[in-house]
Design a protein around this motif. Structure first.
Motif, mmCIF file in Angstrom:
data_model
loop_
_atom_site.group_PDB
_atom_site.id
_atom_site.type_symbol
_atom_site.label_atom_id
_atom_site.label_comp_id
_atom_site.label_asym_id
_atom_site.label_seq_id
_atom_site.Cartn_x
_atom_site.Cartn_y
_atom_site.Cartn_z
ATOM 1 N N THR A 21 0.827 -1.201 0.000
ATOM 2 C CA THR A 21 0.000 0.000 0.000
ATOM 3 C C THR A 21 0.866 1.257 0.000
ATOM 4 N N VAL A 22 1.941 1.249 0.762
ATOM 5 C CA VAL A 22 2.857 2.391 0.747
ATOM 6 C C VAL A 22 3.448 2.556 -0.650
ATOM 7 N N PHE A 23 3.869 1.455 -1.241
ATOM 8 C CA PHE A 23 4.427 1.518 -2.589
ATOM 9 C C PHE A 23 3.417 2.097 -3.569
ATOM 10 N N GLU A 24 2.200 1.566 -3.567
ATOM 11 C CA GLU A 24 1.190 2.020 -4.529
ATOM 12 C C GLU A 24 0.827 3.486 -4.304
ATOM 13 N N THR A 25 0.795 3.917 -3.033
ATOM 14 C CA THR A 25 0.489 5.314 -2.734
ATOM 15 C C THR A 25 1.558 6.245 -3.297
ATOM 16 N N LEU A 26 2.812 5.922 -3.039
ATOM 17 C CA LEU A 26 3.899 6.750 -3.558
ATOM 18 C C LEU A 26 3.973 6.680 -5.075
ATOM 19 N N TYR A 27 3.762 5.489 -5.619
ATOM 20 C CA TYR A 27 3.778 5.299 -7.075
ATOM 21 C C TYR A 27 2.758 6.214 -7.744
ATOM 22 N N ARG A 28 1.530 6.220 -7.220
ATOM 23 C CA ARG A 28 0.476 7.041 -7.823
ATOM 24 C C ARG A 28 0.795 8.528 -7.702
ATOM 25 N N GLN A 29 1.355 8.938 -6.554
ATOM 26 C CA GLN A 29 1.611 10.361 -6.346
ATOM 27 C C GLN A 29 2.788 10.859 -7.188
ATOM 28 N N ILE A 30 3.766 9.984 -7.430
ATOM 29 C CA ILE A 30 4.863 10.364 -8.325
ATOM 30 C C ILE A 30 4.364 10.392 -9.770
ATOM 31 N N LEU A 31 3.607 9.382 -10.149
ATOM 32 C CA LEU A 31 3.073 9.311 -11.503
ATOM 33 C C LEU A 31 2.222 10.525 -11.838
ATOM 34 N N SER A 32 1.370 10.929 -10.901
ATOM 35 C CA SER A 32 0.436 12.033 -11.151
ATOM 36 C C SER A 32 1.075 13.400 -10.931
ATOM 37 N N LEU A 33 2.353 13.430 -10.592
ATOM 38 C CA LEU A 33 3.100 14.658 -10.345
ATOM 39 C C LEU A 33 2.661 15.382 -9.083
ATOM 40 N N ASP A 34 1.868 14.715 -8.202
ATOM 41 C CA ASP A 34 1.647 15.264 -6.872
ATOM 42 C C ASP A 34 2.986 15.349 -6.136
ATOM 43 N N TYR A 224 6.781 21.759 -19.562
ATOM 44 C CA TYR A 224 7.237 21.310 -18.235
ATOM 45 C C TYR A 224 8.751 21.087 -18.251
ATOM 46 N N GLU A 225 9.473 22.038 -18.754
ATOM 47 C CA GLU A 225 10.918 21.877 -18.908
ATOM 48 C C GLU A 225 11.592 21.520 -17.575
ATOM 49 N N GLU A 226 11.070 22.074 -16.468
ATOM 50 C CA GLU A 226 11.711 21.847 -15.164
ATOM 51 C C GLU A 226 11.590 20.397 -14.707
ATOM 52 N N PHE A 227 10.704 19.630 -15.303
ATOM 53 C CA PHE A 227 10.532 18.220 -14.920
ATOM 54 C C PHE A 227 11.548 17.303 -15.594
ATOM 55 N N PHE A 228 12.268 17.814 -16.593
ATOM 56 C CA PHE A 228 13.136 16.970 -17.406
ATOM 57 C C PHE A 228 14.610 17.171 -17.046
ATOM 58 N N VAL A 229 15.345 16.084 -17.109
ATOM 59 C CA VAL A 229 16.784 16.159 -16.881
ATOM 60 C C VAL A 229 17.435 16.733 -18.142
ATOM 61 N N ASN A 230 18.434 17.567 -17.944
ATOM 62 C CA ASN A 230 19.228 18.094 -19.062
ATOM 63 C C ASN A 230 20.304 17.065 -19.374
#
Length: 235
Positions: A21-34, A224-230
């Motif tokens: 559940t912890v994994f899925e919670t963090l996974y969803r929040q990273i995926l959704s950019l929360d 969303y340039e700030e989200f990408f690695v240079n």
């Protein structure tokens, strides 16, 4: 220390499923950019926020790092990775190679019950498009692809895809603000080809669907340039 993106509250956890559940919670929040790229995280702060011990958080951090979502560095804060454009294209290549083969097998193996289940997923996706609900759409988008693999007897194929698609997933999620209907219509074409057992059409539909990210990525990166690695200077 958690610098960006508040963690959403968890429902009460069952002891036997805390780590998942912890994994899925963090996974969803990273995926959704929360929890956006470059967010700094610590086991202690996440454990406190979610009301769990540090061990399931440590396990979740490790699993997320293996998927490419987190960068864990000893003696330094764990951070959400920035999106790698090259990793997005690599994931698309892997998905295309696997899923083109999968739909051909699916044409031979899916039963009427399997096809009805895929119809049910499409109904939920249609509702998500109409309600402008990207999180639900993405969940059923993944489920559509996963069910084709698993119902074709190719469970391992989805395991390989999931291990490689973290960077692609975040770009796909960002694309849903303007491209969810395109994705839905692509799925309809894939499903129609599976129902008619037309392998060539199924391959063409899946290939077109997975190629869309190449068209969408430049627009998303501009917004969303700030989200990408240079990557030119990432060394």
């Amino acid at each position: 220390m958690l610098e960006k993106g508040p963690l959403k509250a968890l429902e009460p956890l069952q002891r036997q499923s805390v780590a998942d559940t912890v994994f899925e919670t963090l996974y969803r929040q990273i995926l959704s950019l929360d929890l956006p790229p470059a967010t700094k995280m610590s086991e202690a702060e996440v454990a406190k926020a979610l009301g769990v011990s540090r061990q399931p958080v440590r396990d979740a951090f490790y699993r997320l790092s293996k998927l490419g979502f987190l960068l864990i560095r000893p003696q330094r804060a764990t951070t959400v990775t920035q999106i790698s454009e090259s990793a997005v294209y690599q994931a698309r290549f892997v998905r295309n190679a696997i899923e083109v083969q999968t739909v051909q097998v699916a044409c031979d193996t899916l039963t009427s019950t399997d096809l009805a289940a895929l119809d049910g997923i499409m109904n939920r996706q249609k509702q998500a498009v109409e309600e402008l609900d990207p999180e639900t759409f993405h969940r059923y988008d993944d489920l559509f692809h996963k069910e084709i693999c698993e119902r074709s007897g190719l469970e391992f194929a989805w395991d390989i895809i999931r291990e490689n698609k973290a960077h692609m997933d975040r770009v796909r999620f960002l694309s849903l603000s303007f491209a969810s209907r395109d994705a839905f219509e692509d799925h309809i074409k894939v499903l129609d080809a599976l129902k008619s057992r037309e392998k060539t059409r199924a391959v063409e539909a899946m290939t077109r669907h997975l190629a869309r990210i190449k068209e969408q990525l430049p627009r998303i990166r501009r917004n969303y340039e700030e989200f990408f690695v240079n990557e030119a200077s990432s060394d």
